[in-house]
Design a protein around this motif. Sequence first.
Motif, mmCIF file in Angstrom:
data_model
loop_
_atom_site.group_PDB
_atom_site.id
_atom_site.type_symbol
_atom_site.label_atom_id
_atom_site.label_comp_id
_atom_site.label_asym_id
_atom_site.label_seq_id
_atom_site.Cartn_x
_atom_site.Cartn_y
_atom_site.Cartn_z
ATOM 1 N N ILE A 6 17.468 -27.457 -14.716
ATOM 2 C CA ILE A 6 16.972 -28.617 -13.980
ATOM 3 C C ILE A 6 18.022 -28.911 -12.917
ATOM 4 C CG2 ILE A 6 16.247 -31.021 -14.082
ATOM 5 C CD1 ILE A 6 15.808 -30.600 -17.129
ATOM 6 N N CYS A 8 18.992 -31.162 -9.677
ATOM 7 C CA CYS A 8 18.662 -32.432 -9.021
ATOM 8 C C CYS A 8 19.442 -32.575 -7.716
ATOM 9 C CB CYS A 8 18.984 -33.590 -9.953
ATOM 10 S SG CYS A 8 18.093 -33.514 -11.521
ATOM 11 N N TYR A 24 18.890 -37.290 -12.445
ATOM 12 C CA TYR A 24 19.932 -36.529 -13.140
ATOM 13 C C TYR A 24 20.723 -37.431 -14.093
ATOM 14 C CZ TYR A 24 24.374 -34.152 -13.888
ATOM 15 O OH TYR A 24 25.485 -33.610 -14.472
ATOM 16 N N LEU A 27 18.598 -38.055 -17.087
ATOM 17 C CA LEU A 27 18.390 -36.842 -17.880
ATOM 18 C C LEU A 27 19.613 -36.518 -18.725
ATOM 19 C CD1 LEU A 27 16.654 -34.511 -15.256
ATOM 20 C CD2 LEU A 27 15.568 -35.662 -17.208
ATOM 21 N N TRP A 32 18.552 -32.240 -25.032
ATOM 22 C CA TRP A 32 17.749 -31.123 -24.547
ATOM 23 C C TRP A 32 17.969 -29.909 -25.438
ATOM 24 C CZ3 TRP A 32 14.266 -32.175 -20.955
ATOM 25 C CH2 TRP A 32 14.454 -33.313 -20.182
ATOM 26 N N ILE A 59 13.509 -26.232 -12.507
ATOM 27 C CA ILE A 59 12.825 -27.440 -12.055
ATOM 28 C C ILE A 59 13.734 -28.084 -11.017
ATOM 29 C CG2 ILE A 59 11.945 -29.711 -12.701
ATOM 30 C CD1 ILE A 59 11.463 -28.518 -15.522
ATOM 31 N N VAL A 61 14.458 -31.183 -8.483
ATOM 32 C CA VAL A 61 14.131 -32.606 -8.387
ATOM 33 C C VAL A 61 14.703 -33.145 -7.083
ATOM 34 C CG1 VAL A 61 14.314 -34.851 -9.515
ATOM 35 C CG2 VAL A 61 14.281 -32.762 -10.906
ATOM 36 N N VAL A 75 4.290 -33.155 -8.810
ATOM 37 C CA VAL A 75 4.733 -31.966 -9.518
ATOM 38 C C VAL A 75 3.935 -30.812 -8.946
ATOM 39 C CG1 VAL A 75 4.924 -30.826 -11.766
ATOM 40 C CG2 VAL A 75 5.196 -33.319 -11.609
ATOM 41 N N VAL A 115 9.680 -31.301 -8.792
ATOM 42 C CA VAL A 115 9.310 -32.642 -9.235
ATOM 43 C C VAL A 115 9.979 -33.587 -8.249
ATOM 44 C CG1 VAL A 115 9.503 -34.387 -11.048
ATOM 45 C CG2 VAL A 115 9.132 -31.983 -11.661
ATOM 46 N N ILE A 146 9.172 -33.992 -16.208
ATOM 47 C CA ILE A 146 10.117 -32.912 -16.522
ATOM 48 C C ILE A 146 10.054 -32.562 -18.010
ATOM 49 C CG2 ILE A 146 12.588 -32.356 -16.668
ATOM 50 C CD1 ILE A 146 12.861 -34.105 -14.042
ATOM 51 N N GLN A 147 10.028 -33.572 -18.857
ATOM 52 C CA GLN A 147 9.935 -33.308 -20.292
ATOM 53 C C GLN A 147 8.676 -32.520 -20.641
ATOM 54 O OE1 GLN A 147 10.433 -37.472 -21.408
ATOM 55 N NE2 GLN A 147 12.353 -36.958 -22.460
#
Length: 152
Positions: A6, A8, A24, A27, A32, A59, A61, A75, A115, A146-147
């Motif tokens: 991920i 960001c 970020y 998150l 995770w 992903i 962001v 998304v 995203v 994101i999840q």
Amino acid sequence: MSARHIVCFGNELHGDDGFGIRVYEQLRRLTWPNDVKLFNAGIAGLNALEFLVDCRQAILVDALADTGNAGAVCVFKPDDSAGRWETPVGHGLGIPYLLKALEVVRESPPDIVIVGAEVEKEAIKPFSPGLSDKSERAVEKAIRAIQSLLPV
């Protein structure tokens, strides 16, 4: 190459351009799976290519240009951007430029999903930390999106 990244982007000192960095920060507080790695790419530009190495899924962001629905979370895959690639004012070349470079330097790029939240260009102000109310509300929506993209 089983990791999922991920990444960001943003500048938290420029209003809503800090959207990705705010995501970020949130998150980082969550748990995770071991194969998920978080990266604060800030304003890394092409230096962010290093965050796309050794992963099967990425992903990305970031703040997106407002197409009439500021605060909306979008998304999408790079192929189906539907005009969302217009970068906000003062945003530089952004993710589209990064992805073009990735095509050149990596034979088999990761599966990429973007995203982002649409932000009003007036909400990107140099040296004005903090998000607008619309973008702040979009942070939680982006986290849920994101999840959903990262099943255990």
